[in-house]
Enzyme design. Structure first.
Site, mmCIF file in Angstrom:
data_model
loop_
_atom_site.group_PDB
_atom_site.id
_atom_site.type_symbol
_atom_site.label_atom_id
_atom_site.label_comp_id
_atom_site.label_asym_id
_atom_site.label_seq_id
_atom_site.Cartn_x
_atom_site.Cartn_y
_atom_site.Cartn_z
ATOM 1 N N HIS A 339 21.670 -29.732 -25.946
ATOM 2 C CA HIS A 339 22.679 -29.227 -25.010
ATOM 3 C C HIS A 339 23.958 -30.047 -25.062
ATOM 4 O O HIS A 339 23.988 -31.178 -25.581
ATOM 5 C CB HIS A 339 22.132 -29.195 -23.581
ATOM 6 N N CYS A 357 16.421 -35.231 -24.147
ATOM 7 C CA CYS A 357 17.105 -34.132 -24.820
ATOM 8 C C CYS A 357 17.896 -34.637 -26.029
ATOM 9 O O CYS A 357 18.123 -35.829 -26.190
ATOM 10 C CB CYS A 357 18.056 -33.429 -23.857
#
Length: 416
Positions: A339, A357
């Site tokens: 992201h 992430c």
């Protein structure tokens, strides 16, 4: 990246997986929303699909027996017309309902039975006529009739993560879910009702997760670009164990697109992007810090959200946070994503600061988001944590031999 311990929301009717906040437990997801019911059984790359071709067995008189047994009652609506023939081949199968209307269907590849194209009706009488013909042209006919059972009181919920007319990446497994999970003793009979056809033809098999709540189908290698996948999960009314029956048939026909791969190396803090085997871009990343490491392994893009919210306040209390996120692409059920992370651009390429992430810059995040498909493979290597099997669509994170061990049916020797 956030640490969320919620269960997965159901897939919506339009084919999207509901957004979850990131980074939580490793539990498998809730059952997906249904895809449209099947109208025609698909052939399977392997040994379990209904097909129309036949093979002649020469010599000797033709003998033919069929099932269900004559006048049998309480037959499941998934009933197949079983055939056993010696000295010839089955040349026709006709199944009619109480009004004399013909039922569509096809023979299995191994010629052991004829499979109706959709579940039969409950509490209905059916009649079957089977003709077998020998090498000398002489025919033998066998008949039977049976009555199907009423609607079952207990059902297994099912889901299929594949949708008609969608295009997926080359690592897209066929993913089926069961709630409750299918016990080991019952998986073989259920697997026989899970049909996959690939065009162009590619071998493949199913493999079950330990809890029996999911089964994956894949080939020995990534799908060939341009492949058409045709799937029928024909478990509507089919016994799934201990007096429970499948809720309905599910089916989908989908395409595989170009080959697009993302490879992340913790040693260099770089992502290398390949299209059709050629490098098209590299970009700096920041992975999970020591206390919340990213998982190393081969994952698959499961969900894409142009805008979402990562919220851990309900699980982490005062230590939790709520953050707006752009260009999020889910990799695991536990909440690891690729992201946009504008707050970590200074660390990208040099230090790991995320909650697990793959952080990339806003411009790189948008570039990726605009080019990826659900089912594109993402491989992360060199981190302090190994990807757990079942934490996402993980069938590519094991060897073909290991994957095939999870099949409830024998996988032909030499396949793959």
């Amino acid at each position: 990246m956030v640490d969320l311990r919620r269960s997965l929301a159901a897939i919506t009717a339009c084919g999207l997986i509901a957004a979850l906040a990131a980074c939580g437990n490793d539990s498998e997801p809730a059952i997906a929303d249904p895809t449209p019911a099947a109208s025609t059984p698909a052939a399977t790359s392997g040994s379990t699909a209904p097909v129309t071709e036949s093979t002649t067995v020469a010599g000797g008189p033709v003998t033919l027996t069929v099932t269900p047994a004559a006048d049998k009652t309480n037959v499941p609506v998934s009933a197949e017309i079983g055939v056993k023939v010696n000295g010839g081949e089955v040349t026709s199968v006709t199944l009619t309902d109480a009004k004399g209307k013909s039922v569509a269907g096809e023979m299995r590849e191994d010629k052991t039975s004829w499979v109706p194209a959709k579940p039969l009706k409950t509490r209905q009488k059916y009649a079957a006529t089977v003709v077998a013909t020998g090498a000398d042209g002489q025919s033998t006919t066998a008949t039977t009739s049976f009555t199907t059972m009423g609607a079952p009181s207990k059902r297994t919920g099912t889901g299929l993560y594949l949708f008609d007319d969608h295009t997926y990446g080359v690592a897209m497994p066929v993913v089926v879910e069961f709630n409750p999970g299918i016990k080991k003793a019952d998986r073989a009979e259920v697997q026989k009702r899970m049909f996959v056809t690939t065009s162009p033809s590619q071998p493949g098999t199913w493999s079950w997760t330990a809890a029996g709540t999911q089964a994956y189908y894949r080939a020995p290698e990534f799908w060939e670009p341009g492949t058409t996948l045709t799937v029928r999960i024909g478990v509507g009314g089919h016994p799934t164990g201990k007096g429970i029956y499948g809720d309905r048939d599910r089916s989908a026909t989908a395409k595989i697109g170009r080959r697009f791969e993302m490879n992340v190396d913790n040693a260099t803090k770089q992502m290398t992007v390949l299209r059709d085997g050629k490098e098209v871009k590299t970009m700096p990343v920041s992975l999970g810090k020591k206390s919340t490491p990213s998982s190393s392994g081969t994952m698959v893009v499961m969900e894409k959200k142009a805008a979402t919210v990562f919220d851990t306040t309900d699980t982490d209390g005062a230590n939790g946070y709520r953050t707006d996120i752009e260009y999020a692409q889910r990799l695991t059920w536990s909440g690891q994503y690729i992201h946009s992370a504008p707050w970590s651009t200074g660390a990208q390429g040099s230090r790991n600061v995320s909650h697990g992430c793959v952080n990339v810059s806003p411009s790189n995040a948008k570039w990726l988001f605009d080019k990826t498909l659900i089912g594109d493979p993402v491989t992360v290597k060199g981190t302090g944590d190994k990807l757990s099997y079942g934490n996402g669509w993980t069938p590519w994170n094991v060897s073909w031999e290991k994957f095939a061990e999870g099949s409830a049916l024998e996988v032909p020797a030499g396949l793959g």
